[in-house]
Design a protein around this motif. Structure first.
Motif, mmCIF file in Angstrom:
data_model
loop_
_atom_site.group_PDB
_atom_site.id
_atom_site.type_symbol
_atom_site.label_atom_id
_atom_site.label_comp_id
_atom_site.label_asym_id
_atom_site.label_seq_id
_atom_site.Cartn_x
_atom_site.Cartn_y
_atom_site.Cartn_z
ATOM 1 N N GLY A 16 -29.858 -10.775 5.659
ATOM 2 C CA GLY A 16 -28.802 -10.580 4.757
ATOM 3 C C GLY A 16 -28.311 -8.924 4.997
ATOM 4 N N ILE A 17 -28.891 -8.077 5.393
ATOM 5 C CA ILE A 17 -28.812 -6.646 5.884
ATOM 6 C C ILE A 17 -27.765 -6.916 7.001
ATOM 7 N N GLU A 18 -28.204 -7.774 7.903
ATOM 8 C CA GLU A 18 -27.697 -7.734 9.100
ATOM 9 C C GLU A 18 -26.016 -8.216 8.834
ATOM 10 N N LYS A 19 -25.906 -9.233 8.017
ATOM 11 C CA LYS A 19 -24.435 -9.582 7.472
ATOM 12 C C LYS A 19 -23.708 -8.448 6.960
ATOM 13 N N PHE A 20 -24.425 -7.681 5.970
ATOM 14 C CA PHE A 20 -23.752 -6.646 5.372
ATOM 15 C C PHE A 20 -23.441 -5.502 6.483
ATOM 16 N N ASN A 21 -24.211 -5.187 7.458
ATOM 17 C CA ASN A 21 -23.742 -4.308 8.557
ATOM 18 C C ASN A 21 -22.713 -4.995 9.368
ATOM 19 N N GLN A 22 -22.644 -6.287 9.562
ATOM 20 C CA GLN A 22 -21.383 -6.877 10.182
ATOM 21 C C GLN A 22 -20.207 -6.584 9.575
ATOM 22 N N SER A 23 -20.381 -6.755 8.121
ATOM 23 C CA SER A 23 -19.149 -6.555 7.237
ATOM 24 C C SER A 23 -18.841 -4.888 7.214
ATOM 25 N N VAL A 24 -19.664 -4.211 7.422
ATOM 26 C CA VAL A 24 -19.245 -2.682 7.551
ATOM 27 C C VAL A 24 -18.501 -2.480 8.862
ATOM 28 N N LEU A 25 -18.959 -2.913 9.838
ATOM 29 C CA LEU A 25 -18.167 -3.053 11.373
ATOM 30 C C LEU A 25 -16.624 -3.567 10.965
ATOM 31 N N MET A 26 -16.584 -4.526 10.141
ATOM 32 C CA MET A 26 -15.326 -5.226 9.982
ATOM 33 C C MET A 26 -14.294 -4.170 9.048
ATOM 34 N N ASN A 27 -14.898 -3.697 8.263
ATOM 35 C CA ASN A 27 -14.128 -2.951 7.214
ATOM 36 C C ASN A 27 -14.801 -1.943 6.420
ATOM 37 N N LYS A 28 -14.809 -0.603 7.235
ATOM 38 C CA LYS A 28 -15.968 0.464 6.782
ATOM 39 C C LYS A 28 -15.354 0.937 5.457
ATOM 40 N N SER A 29 -14.325 0.667 5.026
ATOM 41 C CA SER A 29 -13.794 1.272 3.836
ATOM 42 C C SER A 29 -13.867 0.469 2.366
ATOM 43 N N ASN A 30 -14.987 -0.612 2.665
ATOM 44 C CA ASN A 30 -15.288 -1.519 1.418
ATOM 45 C C ASN A 30 -16.327 -0.898 0.800
ATOM 46 N N PRO A 31 -16.167 -0.201 -0.432
ATOM 47 C CA PRO A 31 -17.613 0.290 -1.193
ATOM 48 C C PRO A 31 -18.665 -0.877 -1.496
ATOM 49 N N GLU A 32 -18.070 -2.102 -1.696
ATOM 50 C CA GLU A 32 -19.003 -3.057 -2.103
ATOM 51 C C GLU A 32 -20.157 -3.320 -1.035
ATOM 52 N N VAL A 33 -19.942 -3.335 0.015
ATOM 53 C CA VAL A 33 -20.723 -3.397 1.165
ATOM 54 C C VAL A 33 -21.846 -2.636 0.926
#
Length: 204
Positions: A16-33
């Motif tokens: 799950g953390i890996e998916k969150f980290n992928q999400s950060v790379l896609m959009n670093k401005s999303n606080p929900e991540v």
């Protein structure tokens, strides 16, 4: 984010953390991540990592009461008392109707030995959301600490109305009854507690 939440819900925290980290790379401005990462780390007892992610969430969205509340909880776990209190106050200033913030602030107040504050916060939690029975339990514990067993017993009885198989609440009712010299009543509560949780030595 949703994929990460799904994996964590099914006990696969690392994936799950890996998916969150992928999400950060896609959009670093999303606080929900960062909030989701922080919660995941906190649940794993990794409070330094949780704190860093909650700080990022607050920086990205300083008007998020949820982010401030999570940040306060992380500060509390790190024993950063002044920072935790400040973050709780900011969370409540942004959202005065969030029972979870009052509950966590109350638990923090117990931890810092501010019993009067804790009782007021648990009362507010329960008034906002009577389904949060943890507030009743914690409120009762504070009253037991103050040796106000009569009032504490009422809180535990109220909890048992909602959760009749709560072994901890039944035990606390037994303890309060015993301290009030209602011994037979105390015995019956402890018997019920033992029938639900035979391994609870305090009830014996």
């Amino acid at each position: 984010i949703n994929w990460g939440l799904y994996l964590i819900k099914n006990g696969k925290s690392q994936k799950g953390i890996e998916k969150f980290n992928q999400s950060v790379l896609m959009n670093k401005s999303n606080p929900e991540v960062y909030l989701n990462l922080g919660v995941t780390f906190a649940q794993s007892g990794m409070f330094d990592e949780a704190l860093n992610n909650f700080k990022k969430a607050v920086r990205l969205n300083p008007t998020s009461a949820k982010a401030w509340s999570f940040l306060a909880g992380a500060y509390s776990e790190k024993d950063e008392v002044e920072l935790a209190q400040s973050a709780f106050e900011k969370a409540l200033k942004l959202d005065r109707l969030n029972p979870a913030t009052y509950l966590n602030y109350g638990i923090f107040s117990v931890k810092t030995n501010k019993r009067e504050d804790a009782k007021a916060l648990f009362k507010k939690t329960y008034l906002l959301d009577p389904t949060l029975t943890q507030a009743l339990f914690m409120w009762g514990l504070v009253l037991v600490q103050e040796n106000d067993c009569k009032s504490a017993r009422l809180k535990f009885l109220k909890l048992i109305e909602t959760e009749p198989f709560n072994a901890e609440a039944l035990y606390m009712c037994g303890l309060c009854s015993a301290r009030m010299k209602k011994y037979q009543e105390g015995i019956e509560f402890c018997k019920k507690s033992i029938s639900i949780n035979p391994s609870k030595s305090d009830s014996y």
